[in-house]
Design a protein around this motif. Structure first.
Motif, PDB file in Angstrom:
ATOM      1  N   ASP A   1      12.891  -6.482  -7.263  1.00 44.72           N
ATOM      2  CA  ASP A   1      12.787  -7.473  -8.342  1.00 44.72           C
ATOM      3  C   ASP A   1      14.160  -7.801  -8.908  1.00 44.72           C
ATOM      4  O   ASP A   1      15.184  -7.269  -8.461  1.00 44.72           O
ATOM      5  N   ASP A   2      14.158  -8.700  -9.886  1.00 46.06           N
ATOM      6  CA  ASP A   2      15.426  -9.158 -10.445  1.00 46.06           C
ATOM      7  C   ASP A   2      16.216  -8.031 -11.102  1.00 46.06           C
ATOM      8  O   ASP A   2      17.438  -8.067 -11.171  1.00 46.06           O
ATOM      9  N   ARG A   3      15.515  -7.039 -11.610  1.00 47.79           N
ATOM     10  CA  ARG A   3      16.193  -5.937 -12.305  1.00 47.79           C
ATOM     11  C   ARG A   3      16.837  -4.947 -11.344  1.00 47.79           C
ATOM     12  O   ARG A   3      17.599  -4.085 -11.761  1.00 47.79           O
ATOM     13  N   GLY A   4      16.459  -5.054 -10.076  1.00 47.80           N
ATOM     14  CA  GLY A   4      16.966  -4.080  -9.124  1.00 47.80           C
ATOM     15  C   GLY A   4      16.002  -2.952  -8.852  1.00 47.80           C
ATOM     16  O   GLY A   4      16.304  -2.042  -8.070  1.00 47.80           O
ATOM     17  N   ASP A   5      14.822  -3.000  -9.489  1.00 44.08           N
ATOM     18  CA  ASP A   5      13.802  -2.017  -9.148  1.00 44.08           C
ATOM     19  C   ASP A   5      13.322  -2.267  -7.717  1.00 44.08           C
ATOM     20  O   ASP A   5      13.202  -3.415  -7.280  1.00 44.08           O
ATOM     21  N   VAL A   6      13.022  -1.194  -7.031  1.00 39.72           N
ATOM     22  CA  VAL A   6      12.546  -1.284  -5.655  1.00 39.72           C
ATOM     23  C   VAL A   6      11.069  -0.915  -5.642  1.00 39.72           C
ATOM     24  O   VAL A   6      10.675   0.108  -6.217  1.00 39.72           O
ATOM     25  N   PHE A   7      10.259  -1.734  -5.004  1.00 38.07           N
ATOM     26  CA  PHE A   7       8.822  -1.473  -4.904  1.00 38.07           C
ATOM     27  C   PHE A   7       8.459  -1.179  -3.452  1.00 38.07           C
ATOM     28  O   PHE A   7       8.875  -1.900  -2.537  1.00 38.07           O
TER      29      PHE A   7
ATOM     30  N   ALA B   1      -3.995   2.729  -1.157  1.00 38.60           N
ATOM     31  CA  ALA B   1      -2.765   1.969  -1.350  1.00 38.60           C
ATOM     32  C   ALA B   1      -2.261   2.112  -2.776  1.00 38.60           C
ATOM     33  O   ALA B   1      -3.048   2.212  -3.725  1.00 38.60           O
ATOM     34  N   ALA B   2      -0.964   2.115  -2.922  1.00 41.67           N
ATOM     35  CA  ALA B   2      -0.342   2.084  -4.243  1.00 41.67           C
ATOM     36  C   ALA B   2       1.023   1.429  -4.103  1.00 41.67           C
ATOM     37  O   ALA B   2       1.601   1.402  -3.013  1.00 41.67           O
TER      38      ALA B   2
ATOM     39  N   ARG C   1       3.877   5.169 -10.111  1.00 41.07           N
ATOM     40  CA  ARG C   1       2.957   4.806  -9.046  1.00 41.07           C
ATOM     41  C   ARG C   1       1.946   3.812  -9.635  1.00 41.07           C
ATOM     42  O   ARG C   1       1.221   4.143 -10.576  1.00 41.07           O
ATOM     43  N   ILE C   2       1.921   2.617  -9.108  1.00 42.80           N
ATOM     44  CA  ILE C   2       1.102   1.537  -9.659  1.00 42.80           C
ATOM     45  C   ILE C   2      -0.087   1.284  -8.740  1.00 42.80           C
ATOM     46  O   ILE C   2       0.098   1.036  -7.544  1.00 42.80           O
ATOM     47  N   THR C   3      -1.274   1.363  -9.285  1.00 45.08           N
ATOM     48  CA  THR C   3      -2.456   1.033  -8.492  1.00 45.08           C
ATOM     49  C   THR C   3      -3.022  -0.303  -8.953  1.00 45.08           C
ATOM     50  O   THR C   3      -2.843  -0.705 -10.105  1.00 45.08           O
TER      51      THR C   3
ATOM     52  N   ASP D   1       0.082  -8.282 -11.919  1.00 42.03           N
ATOM     53  CA  ASP D   1       1.259  -8.182 -12.775  1.00 42.03           C
ATOM     54  C   ASP D   1       2.024  -6.886 -12.490  1.00 42.03           C
ATOM     55  O   ASP D   1       1.621  -6.088 -11.632  1.00 42.03           O
ATOM     56  N   ARG D   2       3.083  -6.661 -13.230  1.00 43.00           N
ATOM     57  CA  ARG D   2       3.937  -5.507 -12.938  1.00 43.00           C
ATOM     58  C   ARG D   2       3.204  -4.178 -13.074  1.00 43.00           C
ATOM     59  O   ARG D   2       3.632  -3.171 -12.524  1.00 43.00           O
ATOM     60  N   ASP D   3       2.121  -4.193 -13.848  1.00 41.22           N
ATOM     61  CA  ASP D   3       1.365  -2.956 -14.023  1.00 41.22           C
ATOM     62  C   ASP D   3       0.200  -2.832 -13.053  1.00 41.22           C
ATOM     63  O   ASP D   3      -0.585  -1.885 -13.131  1.00 41.22           O
TER      64      ASP D   3
END
Lengths: 308, 416
Positions: free
Chosen positions: A91-97, A106-107, A120-122, A159-161
Motif C-alpha cells: 500500500d501507499d504507506r509501505g505496508d506489505v500484505f 485464507a487470511a 492477521r486480517i480475515t 476495507d483495510r480491516d
C-alpha cells in the motif's frame, strides 16, 4: 498517423497494429537479479510499490524486494510460519500484505517493510453468496483490497480491516453459464489506479475491463496475428491508460490504447535477452517499467515502455 | 510451410464448425477436437505449429496455472511457485498431480542420507517450458520399449480427441461428429447422428507413439466434478471391463507401453474371486473386518467393474458417497488399483507408501512435523504431515486404525 515504434536495445521485437495512435518505445532492460546474477525462477507473482519504485516478487513462499535498478535488496517469508503465501500487495504507506493460507483458511497478513507480521486480517461479513469465496489473487488499490478467485470467478473488495465492501460474480457479468465456473478461469487480474478491474480469460481468448459500477467491456479476438490473442495471461494498465496483455503462447506483450484498440506488441517467444518464454504475469509502475514473469527458469524480465 | 499442415488445420476447423462446437464451455476439447488456436499458432515456427516448445508444454499452458490454492478444475499440474518445501501439490484429480515429480525428499534413514527422487513418483512427461524433464532413471518405459525422451501427455491422450463412442457401442476414429465428452457421469449418450468422446481423450486402436501402437480404448466414467479433496467424500471413477468393438481392458491398455509387466507376478486384469472380494468388502481398517459390501469402496484401492455398460458405469461414478458398493467376485484388479495414472506422493505412483508397514501415527499422518524425532524415517520419508495427507487426498488419518493401520494391500488380502 505516423507510426513511431522502434526496436530497442537488445533487439526487442515490436509489431505495430493499424490502430496505433501513439508512439511507443519498448526496451528490454534486464532480469531481476541479486549480487550473484539473475534470479532464475518460474512464474513469480509480482507487485509494484509505486511510491518507492520497488518491485516485490513472490516465489515459493519467499518474497524478494528489488530496488529501482532491479537488484534484490531484501527478502523474507521463506518459511511457513505465516502460512503458504499465494499473493503479495503493497500500500501507499509501505505496508506489505500477503494473501496466505493456513489449514486451508485464507487470511491477509499485514507486515511491515521488514516482512515482520503486524496483523492477521480475515474477511468479515461476507454475504451468503460469497461464503465459498476462496481468493488466490490480491491487489491493494484505493484504500481497499481487491480479491479474486480465479477459478471461482468471483471478486470481493474489502476495507483495510477485512470488512466486505462489494462482491462481483463474474459468471453473469461476463454472460457465462454456471457450468463455465471452473472451466473458464481468470488468467490475469489487476486493478488500475482508478479502481477498474482488468481481467483475462484464456479459454475465451478475451480480456475484460470492469468499471467501478460493474460495467464490463470485453476486447480481443482469437488468433496468431498481431493484436490477436492466443493464450492470454497477465494484464495491467500503465500511467497513460494503455492496457498491456501478456500472451503466453506468443511470448509477447500486447499493448492496447485507452480505448482498447490494439497499438503494438513487444517481445517474441524465445530464450534470447528481450524474448519471453511462456510469460505469465506482469506488473507496471508509474515510470513505465514493465515486469514480466515467465517459464523456463528465466526469471522476471524487465522492460521500459516510453511514450514519445 | 508444409501445405499438408495447413490442409489439416483447415479440415479440423471445418469439422468443428460442422459439428457445431462453437460454445465456450470446455472450450478446447468439448469431448473431441479442440479449438485449433488453443494449441496451434498459424505463425508458429516449431513442429506442428504448437503453442508450446513441445506437446506437453502446450497442454500445460492450460492444465497448469500459477496461483492455485487447491484443486482446480482441469488442472493436472501444480506450478513450483505454489508448492514450496513442505507444501504439497494442489490437484486431487484421480490421475494425480504431475507436480509430485518435482517434490524430491531427503532424510536420514538409520544414519544413512536417503533420497526419495520425485522423478520416481509418476509418468515423467517432458515439458520443457514447465520444467518437466526426461526420466533420469529409465531410458524406456519399465517393462517396455517406449523411449522416455518421447513421453508426454500425447503419449496416452489423443490431443485431437478423434476416438469416439458410437450409438452401437463401438469405438471408431471416424464417423458421426462428436457432440460432447463421454467421460462424465452426466455426459449425454451417443445418438444415431452423433457420437461422444472416449474416456479422457485416451488413445485408441491404431494410435502410435514411440514405436508402440494402442489396440483400443478402455471404458470408464467419472463424476463431472472430479478434481477435489476427498476429506469428506470420495471421488469414484467407475472403471469398466470392455474388450470388443474397439475396446480393450484397462490392463491391456497400460501394457501398450509396459508390455513385459505381463510377467509381473501380481495378478492383473484378473477377476477378484470370492475370497478377495469378501476381504475387500469386509475390510474397514486394520483389525476391523466388520464392513459390508454396500459401503466398502475406497478410492485408494479402486477396482474394475465387470460391465461394459456405460449407463451402469455412469450411475456408479459419484463424488458424494452415494454409491460405495464394493466388488463382487467377477470384478477385476487392474494397474490403477494400486497406481495413479499421472503421479502420486509415493514411489512408483503408488496410491500409498509401501516403504513402511504402517500408515498413521495414532490419529495423525506421519510427517517430519508430527513424528520429527522418530529414528525410522521410513514412516514419513521426508514429507510433512500435510504432504502425507495430500498424498492420501486429504482423508483424515482417523479413518484408519489408530493402533497401527497397515498398508492397503490388506484391503484385498486382509493379512493384518
Amino acid at each position: 498517423m505516423r507510426l513511431c515504434i522502434t526496436s530497442a536495445i537488445l533487439g526487442v521485437t515490436l509489431v505495430a497494429g493499424p490502430a496505433a495512435a501513439q508512439s511507443l518505445r519498448a526496451a528490454y532492460l534486464y532480469t531481476l537479479s541479486d549480487f550473484t546474477g539473475s534470479i532464475r525462477v518460474d512464474w513469480s507473482r509480482v507487485a509494484v510499490d509505486r511510491q518507492r519504485n520497488e518491485v516485490y516478487a513472490l516465489h515459493q513462499n519467499t518474497v524478494r524486494v528489488f530496488n529501482e535498478s532491479g537488484m534484490e535488496v531484501y527478502r523474507f517469508g521463506d518459511d511457513l510460519d505465516i502460512g503458504h503465501i499465494v499473493d503479495v500487495a503493497v500500500d501507499d504507506r509501505g505496508d506489505v500484505f500477503l494473501l496466505s493460507y493456513r489449514d486451508s483458511k485464507a487470511a491477509i497478513v499485514r507486515c511491515n517493510y521488514r516482512g515482520e507480521l503486524q496483523a492477521r486480517i480475515t474477511l468479515k461479513r461476507l454475504p451468503a453468496e460469497f461464503s465459498d469465496f476462496v481468493p488466490n489473487r490480491m491487489v491493494f488499490q484505493q484504500g481497499r483490497f481487491f480479491l479474486a478467485s480465479s477459478s471461482g470467478l468471483k471478486i470481493v473488495t474489502a476495507d483495510r480491516d477485512g470488512h466486505f465492501v462489494e462482491g462481483f460474480d463474474l459468471v453473469p457479468l461476463l454472460d457465462l453459464e454456471e457450468q463455465d465456473r471452473g472451466s473458464a478461469e481468470l488468467g490475469g487480474f489487476s486493478v488500475d489506479p482508478a479502481g477498474n478491474v482488468l481481467m483475462t480469460i484464456p479459454v475465451l481468448f478475451r480480456a475484460f475491463v470492469m468499471s467501478r459500477d460493474g460495467t464490463v467491456t470485453a476486447f480481443g479476438r482469437a488468433g496468431s496475428a498481431p493484436g490477436r490473442f492466443n493464450i492470454v495471461g497477465g494484464i495491467a494498465r500503465d500511467r497513460e491508460g494503455n492496457v498491456l496483455v501478456v500472451d503466453k503462447a506468443k511470448g509477447a506483450v500486447l499493448v492496447f490504447d485507452p480505448t482498447l484498440k490494439f497499438v503494438s506488441q513487444f517481445a517474441t517467444r524465445g530464450s534470447k535477452p528481450g524474448q519471453l518464454l511462456t510469460p505469465g504475469d506482469l506488473a507496471i509502475d508509474d515510470r513505465g517499467t514493465v515486469y514480466v514473469t515467465q517459464a523456463g527458469k528465466r526469471g522476471v524480465s524487465v522492460f521500459r515502455l516510453t511514450h514519445d | 510451410m508444409n501445405s499438408m499442415r495447413w490442409a489439416f488445420v483447415a479440415v479440423l476447423a471445418a469439422t468443428l464448425v460442422a459439428a457445431g462446437m462453437v460454445g465456450i464451455s470446455s472450450a478446447y476439447h468439448s469431448g473431441g477436437a479442440a479449438e485449433c488456436t488453443g494449441c496451434h499458432t498459424m505463425h508458429g515456427s516449431n513442429t506442428y505449429l504448437l503453442q508450446g516448445s513441445d506437446p506437453s508444454s502446450t497442454c500445460l499452458n492450460c492444465h497448469q496455472h500459477t496461483g492455485d490454492t487447491g484443486p482446480t478444475s482441469y488442472h493436472s499440474s501444480t506450478a513450483p511457485a505454489d508448492m514450496p518445501a513442505g507444501v504439497p501439490p494442489k490437484q486431487r484429480a484421480p490421475g494425480g498431480d504431475f507436480g509430485w515429480l518435482k517434490k524430491t525428499y531427503t532424510f536420514t534413514l538409520r544414519g544413512t542420507p536417503t533420497t526419495d527422487d520425485g522423478n520416481l513418483f509418476g509418468h515423467n512427461i517432458v515439458a520443457a517450458d514447465y520444467g518437466y524433464v526426461v526420466d533420469p532413471n529409465n531410458a524406456t518405459a519399465p517393462g517396455g520399449t517406449f523411449p522416455s525422451a518421447q513421453l508426454g501427455c500425447t503419449s496416452c491422450h489423443d490431443p485431437h480427441g478423434q476416438y469416439r463412442r458410437n450409438a452401437n457401442g463401438t469405438i471408431s476414429k471416424t464417423g458421426a461428429p462428436i457432440a460432447n465428452s463421454g467421460s462424465y457421469a452426466t455426459s449425454a449418450e451417443p445418438t444415431a447422428t452423433s457420437a461422444v468422446g472416449v474416456y479422457r481423450l485416451l488413445a485408441g486402436a491404431g494410435y502410435t507413439k514411440g514405436g508402440v501402437t494402442f489396440l483400443g480404448n478402455p471404458a470408464a466414467k467419472v463424476p463431472s466434478s472430479y478434481n477435489r479433496t476427498e476429506a469428506a467424500t470420495q471421488t469414484r471413477v467407475a472403471y469398466g471391463h470392455a474388450t470388443t468393438g474397439g475396446h480393450v481392458s484397462w490392463a491391456d491398455w497400460c501394457k501398450t507401453c509396459h508390455s513385459n509387466h505381463g510377467a509381473f507376478p501380481h495378478p492383473n486384469d484378473q477377476q477378484l474371486g470370492s475370497t478377495i472380494a469378501t476381504n475387500y468388502n469386509s475390510y474397514v481398517k486394520t483389525g476391523d473386518m466388520t464392513g459390508t459390501a454396500a459401503t466398502s469402496f475406497t478410492s485408494l484401492v479402486p477396482f474394475v467393474e465387470n460391465t461394459s455398460d456405460y449407463t451402469v458405469l455412469a450411475s456408479h461414478a459419484k463424488n458424494d458417497n452415494t454409491y460405495l458398493q464394493g466388488p463382487s467376485g467377477g470384478d477385476r484388479i487392474t494397474c490403477l488399483s494400486c497406481h495413479r495414472a499421472h503421479a502420486s506422493g509415493w514411489n512408483h505412483a503408488l496410491r500409498w507408501n509401501i516403504e513402511y508397514e504402517f500408515m498413521v501415527s495414532g490419529t495423525s499422518w506421519y510427517g517430519t512435523d508430527t513424528t520429527p524425532g522418530d529414528t525410522n524415517a521410513n514412516k514419513h520419508r521426508g514429507r510433512t504431515s500435510t504432504e502425507t495427507a495430500a498424498a492420501y487426498y486429504d482423508r483424515p488419518a482417523t479413518q484408519f486404525a489408530e493402533g497401527g493401520q497397515r498398508l492397503l494391500c490388506n484391503k484385498c488380502h486382509a493379512k493384518d
